[in-house]
Design a protein around this motif. Structure first.
Motif: not given
Length: 206
Positions: A83-84, A86-88, A90-91, A166, A169-170, A173
């Motif tokens: 999840a981290n 995937a989020i990072t 995008l960020m 982040t 959000l992780t 997710v």
């Protein structure tokens, strides 16, 4: 180098900012150490529920399910990493998936170093001393979260605020992945039961 397997993890938990930067820029981290920390964490958590003193142990050792205990640690570990990542992605995070796994694995070390002796000590504690046990385990958890925070910030080259966002959000997710996974599993189970019932009907009618 051998020191990367022994000295570096100990250096990291006391000097996380410098050590996580070395992990990223100088390739000091080792997957063998990260996964060893994960395995040792699993063992420690199982031993805690099996052998911790009865004053601080609320688990029934007779009903302990080792497979379930393993999954409750391994699944969140890899869910967090996935999840981290995937989020990072995008960020605009700079961390690779390997670096996320390394940072997460190394962050577990305080749990191992503190929980292991506390399991032994808890067997000799009286009621008045249990506060020391809870204080030590709380410090271990806070230390773990702090290392995870610094590791995430350093690996992705984020600011403090962006790192907090982040991480939140992780976790969100991770919850979404669990929900979707449970939904898919439920649907597959229903499809299996539906197919099996049709198969039984066909067998009985022939």
């Amino acid at each position: 180098m051998k020191q990367d397997y022994i000295k570096f993890p100990l250096h990291l938990i006391f000097h996380p900012i410098d050590a996580f930067w070395d992990l990223k820029s100088d390739n000091r981290g080792r997957l063998a150490v990260a996964f060893s920390a994960l395995v040792l964490t699993i063992i420690i958590m199982i031993l805690q529920k099996q052998y911790a003193g009865f004053l601080v142990n609320y688990s029934d050792p007779r009903t302990l399910n080792s497979i379930q205990e393993i999954l409750t640690i391994v699944v969140p570990f890899f869910l967090w990493c996935t999840a981290n990542w995937a989020i990072t992605t995008l960020m605009e995070g700079e961390g690779k998936f390997k670096e996320i796994v390394l940072a997460t694995g190394y962050s577990l070390i305080p749990l191992i170093l503190i929980y292991a002796p506390m399991i032994v000590i808890s067997r000799f504690m009286v009621q008045e001393e249990t506060a020391f046990y809870y204080l030590a385990t709380t410090i271990a958890f806070i230390w773990f979260v702090l290392l995870l925070f610094i590791g995430t910030m350093t690996v992705h080259q984020y600011t403090v605020i962006k790192t907090v966002i982040t991480m939140v959000l992780t976790v969100i997710v991770m919850g979404i992945i669990i929900f979707l996974g449970a939904l898919v599993f439920s649907m597959l189970q229903q499809l299996f039961e539906f197919g099996y019932n049709i198969y039984r009907e066909l067998i009985f009618r022939t």
